[in-house]
Scaffold this motif. Structure first.
Motif, PDB file in Angstrom:
ATOM      1  N   GLN A  98     -51.105  17.141  -0.416  1.00  0.00           N
ATOM      2  CA  GLN A  98     -52.090  16.871   0.636  1.00  0.00           C
ATOM      3  C   GLN A  98     -52.273  15.367   0.834  1.00  0.00           C
ATOM      4  O   GLN A  98     -52.384  14.896   1.965  1.00  0.00           O
ATOM      5  N   GLY A  99     -52.274  14.625  -0.245  1.00  0.00           N
ATOM      6  CA  GLY A  99     -52.371  13.171  -0.130  1.00  0.00           C
ATOM      7  C   GLY A  99     -51.170  12.572   0.589  1.00  0.00           C
ATOM      8  O   GLY A  99     -51.306  11.639   1.389  1.00  0.00           O
ATOM      9  N   ILE A 100     -49.980  13.115   0.313  1.00  0.00           N
ATOM     10  CA  ILE A 100     -48.759  12.657   0.977  1.00  0.00           C
ATOM     11  C   ILE A 100     -48.842  12.953   2.470  1.00  0.00           C
ATOM     12  O   ILE A 100     -48.527  12.091   3.310  1.00  0.00           O
ATOM     13  N   ILE A 101     -49.298  14.149   2.818  1.00  0.00           N
ATOM     14  CA  ILE A 101     -49.444  14.529   4.229  1.00  0.00           C
ATOM     15  C   ILE A 101     -50.456  13.616   4.918  1.00  0.00           C
ATOM     16  O   ILE A 101     -50.204  13.102   6.015  1.00  0.00           O
ATOM     17  N   ASP A 102     -51.607  13.395   4.278  1.00  0.00           N
ATOM     18  CA  ASP A 102     -52.645  12.544   4.866  1.00  0.00           C
ATOM     19  C   ASP A 102     -52.142  11.111   5.067  1.00  0.00           C
ATOM     20  O   ASP A 102     -52.434  10.477   6.092  1.00  0.00           O
ATOM     21  N   PHE A 103     -51.377  10.605   4.100  1.00  0.00           N
ATOM     22  CA  PHE A 103     -50.842   9.247   4.212  1.00  0.00           C
ATOM     23  C   PHE A 103     -49.842   9.156   5.369  1.00  0.00           C
ATOM     24  O   PHE A 103     -49.844   8.190   6.132  1.00  0.00           O
ATOM     25  N   ASN A 104     -49.010  10.182   5.521  1.00  0.00           N
ATOM     26  CA  ASN A 104     -48.066  10.212   6.641  1.00  0.00           C
ATOM     27  C   ASN A 104     -48.801  10.221   7.973  1.00  0.00           C
ATOM     28  O   ASN A 104     -48.392   9.552   8.919  1.00  0.00           O
ATOM     29  N   LYS A 105     -49.891  11.001   8.052  1.00  0.00           N
ATOM     30  CA  LYS A 105     -50.688  11.039   9.278  1.00  0.00           C
ATOM     31  C   LYS A 105     -51.177   9.633   9.648  1.00  0.00           C
ATOM     32  O   LYS A 105     -51.117   9.228  10.811  1.00  0.00           O
ATOM     33  N   LYS A 106     -51.672   8.904   8.649  1.00  0.00           N
ATOM     34  CA  LYS A 106     -52.174   7.548   8.906  1.00  0.00           C
ATOM     35  C   LYS A 106     -51.063   6.617   9.376  1.00  0.00           C
ATOM     36  O   LYS A 106     -51.267   5.794  10.270  1.00  0.00           O
ATOM     37  N   LEU A 107     -49.884   6.728   8.767  1.00  0.00           N
ATOM     38  CA  LEU A 107     -48.759   5.897   9.197  1.00  0.00           C
ATOM     39  C   LEU A 107     -48.347   6.211  10.634  1.00  0.00           C
ATOM     40  O   LEU A 107     -48.025   5.305  11.407  1.00  0.00           O
ATOM     41  N   ILE A 108     -48.394   7.490  10.997  1.00  0.00           N
ATOM     42  CA  ILE A 108     -48.069   7.886  12.376  1.00  0.00           C
ATOM     43  C   ILE A 108     -49.122   7.336  13.337  1.00  0.00           C
ATOM     44  O   ILE A 108     -48.787   6.760  14.382  1.00  0.00           O
ATOM     45  N   GLU A 109     -50.403   7.489  12.983  1.00  0.00           N
ATOM     46  CA  GLU A 109     -51.498   6.996  13.828  1.00  0.00           C
ATOM     47  C   GLU A 109     -51.397   5.492  14.062  1.00  0.00           C
ATOM     48  O   GLU A 109     -51.691   4.996  15.153  1.00  0.00           O
ATOM     49  N   LYS A 110     -50.968   4.758  13.040  1.00  0.00           N
ATOM     50  CA  LYS A 110     -50.863   3.295  13.147  1.00  0.00           C
ATOM     51  C   LYS A 110     -49.548   2.843  13.768  1.00  0.00           C
ATOM     52  O   LYS A 110     -49.332   1.652  13.973  1.00  0.00           O
ATOM     53  N   GLY A 111     -48.656   3.802  14.053  1.00  0.00           N
ATOM     54  CA  GLY A 111     -47.405   3.472  14.712  1.00  0.00           C
ATOM     55  C   GLY A 111     -46.284   3.026  13.788  1.00  0.00           C
ATOM     56  O   GLY A 111     -45.236   2.581  14.254  1.00  0.00           O
ATOM     57  N   PHE A 112     -46.475   3.176  12.474  1.00  0.00           N
ATOM     58  CA  PHE A 112     -45.436   2.772  11.528  1.00  0.00           C
ATOM     59  C   PHE A 112     -44.462   3.902  11.208  1.00  0.00           C
ATOM     60  O   PHE A 112     -43.425   3.681  10.587  1.00  0.00           O
ATOM     61  N   ALA A 113     -44.808   5.120  11.624  1.00  0.00           N
ATOM     62  CA  ALA A 113     -43.943   6.274  11.393  1.00  0.00           C
ATOM     63  C   ALA A 113     -43.960   7.143  12.639  1.00  0.00           C
ATOM     64  O   ALA A 113     -44.856   7.031  13.485  1.00  0.00           O
ATOM     65  N   TYR A 114     -42.966   8.019  12.749  1.00  0.00           N
ATOM     66  CA  TYR A 114     -42.870   8.900  13.912  1.00  0.00           C
ATOM     67  C   TYR A 114     -42.294  10.248  13.482  1.00  0.00           C
ATOM     68  O   TYR A 114     -41.639  10.357  12.445  1.00  0.00           O
ATOM     69  N   VAL A 115     -42.567  11.249  14.297  1.00  0.00           N
ATOM     70  CA  VAL A 115     -42.080  12.594  14.037  1.00  0.00           C
ATOM     71  C   VAL A 115     -40.816  12.820  14.856  1.00  0.00           C
ATOM     72  O   VAL A 115     -40.758  12.478  16.039  1.00  0.00           O
ATOM     73  N   SER A 116     -39.804  13.370  14.208  1.00  0.00           N
ATOM     74  CA  SER A 116     -38.552  13.680  14.883  1.00  0.00           C
ATOM     75  C   SER A 116     -38.034  15.017  14.366  1.00  0.00           C
ATOM     76  O   SER A 116     -37.596  15.106  13.216  1.00  0.00           O
ATOM     77  N   ASP A 117     -38.156  16.045  15.193  1.00  0.00           N
ATOM     78  CA  ASP A 117     -37.633  17.370  14.863  1.00  0.00           C
ATOM     79  C   ASP A 117     -38.145  17.876  13.514  1.00  0.00           C
ATOM     80  O   ASP A 117     -37.374  18.345  12.673  1.00  0.00           O
ATOM     81  N   GLY A 118     -39.459  17.750  13.282  1.00  0.00           N
ATOM     82  CA  GLY A 118     -40.076  18.248  12.054  1.00  0.00           C
ATOM     83  C   GLY A 118     -40.053  17.286  10.884  1.00  0.00           C
ATOM     84  O   GLY A 118     -40.682  17.524   9.864  1.00  0.00           O
ATOM     85  N   ASP A 119     -39.308  16.190  11.011  1.00  0.00           N
ATOM     86  CA  ASP A 119     -39.278  15.158   9.976  1.00  0.00           C
ATOM     87  C   ASP A 119     -40.242  14.034  10.351  1.00  0.00           C
ATOM     88  O   ASP A 119     -40.528  13.821  11.533  1.00  0.00           O
ATOM     89  N   VAL A 120     -40.723  13.310   9.346  1.00  0.00           N
ATOM     90  CA  VAL A 120     -41.482  12.090   9.585  1.00  0.00           C
ATOM     91  C   VAL A 120     -40.642  10.943   9.038  1.00  0.00           C
ATOM     92  O   VAL A 120     -40.211  10.972   7.881  1.00  0.00           O
TER      93      VAL A 120
END
Length: 200
Positions: free
Chosen positions: A120-142
């Motif tokens: 859950q912590g890993i998922i939450d951290f990924n969400k924050k990176l996506i929100e800040k524009g440092f990560a993106y979703v591509s076909d189910g991958d982050v």
């Protein structure tokens, strides 16, 4: 006499200054526990065990964390090859890792979190990176977008181009060749956790 350490960014020895006075946090990336440990798994722990002992000797309070990656493509492959659950393989290999550490006298590690205990912590951290524009979703991958961080690679004095691999199965999903996976979508029959991007 103050402690001096080599700074890979400036490439010079500098006076050791802690973020919190008198306290030091050390993080060492631990093993992916799909096979028995080898000498490469032991180099870092032996070095950092010595560093922690020296810092303790000099009066610092040190917390040393070594993670355990207990879910990974290589572990999933071992599950299929051996016909036993991934968790069982991981448990066996953690015991092997700990036995090797003990055999070398490495006993200063304070915390050894397992990836599967912190999904859950890993998922939450990924969400924050996506929100800040440092990560993106591509076909189910982050994926981490290395182009969003102009300082990416500065600690090892290598450009993003110099650090890129072949991309593996994710090459077609990437914006930039150097981008790397933070979350992988699960294939049928693989261990998986629910996430906003699907099972992974």
């Amino acid at each position: 006499m103050p402690i001096r350490v080599y700074n890979t960014l400036t490439q010079e020895k500098e006076v050791f200054e802690t973020v919190k006075p008198g306290r030091v946090g050390i993080y060492l990336c631990g093993p992916t526990v799909y096979k028995e440990s080898h000498i490469g798994h032991m180099v870092g722990p032996v070095i950092f065990d010595t560093i922690k002992r020296y810092l303790n000797y000099n009066g610092y309070i040190v917390t040393w964390v070594v993670n355990i990656t207990d879910v990974d493509d290589k572990l999933i492959q071992q599950q299929h090859e051996r016909g036993i659950p991934m968790a069982q393989i991981a448990d066996e290999m953690v015991i092997d890792y700990l036995n090797n550490l003990a055999g070398l006298g490495v006993d200063q590690i304070d915390v050894m979190p397992k990836a599967t205990e912190h999904m859950q912590g890993i998922i939450d951290f990924n969400k924050k990176l996506i929100e800040k524009g440092f990560a993106y979703v591509s076909d189910g991958d982050v994926l981490f977008d290395v182009a969003k961080d102009p300082n990416y690679g500065k600690l090892n004095n290598r450009s993003a181009d110099e650090q890129q691999g072949e991309g593996g199965g994710h090459a077609g999903k990437k914006r930039n060749p150097g981008d790397f996976a933070l979350w992988k979508s699960a294939k049928p029959g693989e261990p998986a956790w629910d996430s906003p991007w699907g099972k992974g």
